[in-house]
Design a protein around this motif. Structure first.
Motif: not given
Length: 365
Positions: A63, A81-82, A84-86, A88-89, A91, A124, A128
């Motif tokens: 992080e 990308w990282s 965004l994926l983090m 989303i997780g 959230t 979050d 996002l």
């Protein structure tokens, strides 16, 4: 668009660095939060519980690193990308916590800033939105420095995170945000001011009146109704004041010794939230420190959530000259991030608090 992306980039980067650093300061605390998520009744992933600390360390370092990379504008596609994926997780977890009321504090900012589950979720969602905006405007994220210098800063950031987390794991958090920090008085932390806001509840009383169901809502008073009472439902409209310390007790054989011990002028607490997970080698030095404390007139007590079989076995094996008392495991985890850890108090005020690696630093009067 260029300037909006620039502002979003700095804001998101700094927020990830701050959030990551706060959890990096207390990775053990964050691992406790992950254990809650992995437990039965939440995500039902008990396989990951024994590895919660390792996962916590990797997540918080990553992080912080993503925040640094975003501000530097280095490895942009990988970074965005990282992120965004983090997010989303994160959230998903905060929504799950809020909607199902499973984990009441996500631990996003450790103990430095407490957010309700819904506040965490909205935070979050906002992040996002910003990260999706960065994804759309990724071409405007340019490197601040040359590739070589960016690599050096990235490497130093990773090294700094690893060194810092190694230090706090082997000692205690560098910054203590909890209500049991050195200098805090436990009794004062448990007190409720006279002018503190009170909890407000709506009571929905159900009656059968003339064959029909009737609902009357009051703030607690039993309504005067010419009918048969069926049921009542209670809804909290406004939360009351909750003191920083609200779950601290010291018990033994059904008796509460909290007030008695918090009045002791010289008190040493040996805290081991779970003796099944304690570092047993540390109890050799605990024995030395506590024997010295007793000679100097200190009252010494052990505090654990483990059963009497565990405590009696430990006392016998290490020839400890003090008794163990029961305290809630979550409370003990909050007091000190060490198992065991030692506190020195004067009439309820915490004077010293040390990790088992630093028992030689305890100074007794």
């Amino acid at each position: 668009m260029k300037y909006l992306v620039g502002i979003s980039r700095i804001f998101v980067g700094i927020l990830f660095i701050i959030s990551g650093f706060i959890k990096l300061n207390d990775p053990v605390g964050f691992s406790f939060k992950l254990e809650e998520y992995f437990s039965y009744g939440v995500l039902n992933l008990p396989l990951f519980e024994p590895h919660a600390l390792k996962i916590a360390i990797v997540v918080v370092i990553f992080e912080v690193l993503l925040g640094v990379l975003l501000i530097l504008g280095f490895k942009v596609r990988f970074t965005v990308w990282s992120l965004l994926l983090m997010i989303i997780g994160f959230t998903f977890l905060t929504f799950y916590s809020a909607y199902f009321n499973k984990v009441t504090d996500c631990g996003c900012f450790g103990d430095a800033l407490k957010l309700t589950p819904w506040q965490s979720f909205y935070k979050d969602i906002f992040l996002l939105f910003l990260i999706v905006f960065l994804f759309v405007g990724i071409k405007y994220i340019k490197p601040l420095f040359g590739s070589g210098f960016n690599r050096i800063i990235t490497g130093l950031s990773i090294f700094g995170c690893i060194a810092f987390v190694y230090y706090v794991l082997n000692h205690l958090p560098a910054i203590d945000f909890r209500p049991y920090k050195i200098g805090a008085n436990i009794e004062e932390g448990m007190s409720v001011p006279d002018d503190a806001p009170k909890a407000i509840f709506d009571y929905a009383w159900k009656f059968k009146v003339n064959g029909e169901e009737k609902v009357i809502v009051t703030r607690g008073d039993y309504p005067t109704v010419d009918g048969d009472f069926i049921d009542v439902e209670t809804t909290e409209v406004q939360a009351g004041y909750e003191p920083p310390i609200h779950d601290f007790t010291i018990e033994k054989d059904g008796d509460d010794y909290t007030s008695q011990f918090l009045q002791e002028p010289k008190l040493v607490m040996v805290i081991a939230y779970d003796l099944g997970k304690s570092n047993y080698e540390a109890f050799n030095e605990v024995k030395t420190v506590t024997d010295d404390a007793i000679k100097k007139g200190y009252k010494v007590i052990g505090m654990s959530a483990s059963g009497e079989d565990f405590t009696l076995k430990l006392i016998k094996e290490y020839k400890l000259n003090f008794d163990f008392y029961f305290t809630d495991q979550t409370t003990l985890k909050t007091i000190v991030r060490s198992n065991p850890g030692v506190l020195v108090l004067e009439k309820g005020t915490i004077i010293q608090k040390v990790h088992y690696n630093d028992l030689d630093e305890i100074q007794l009067q």
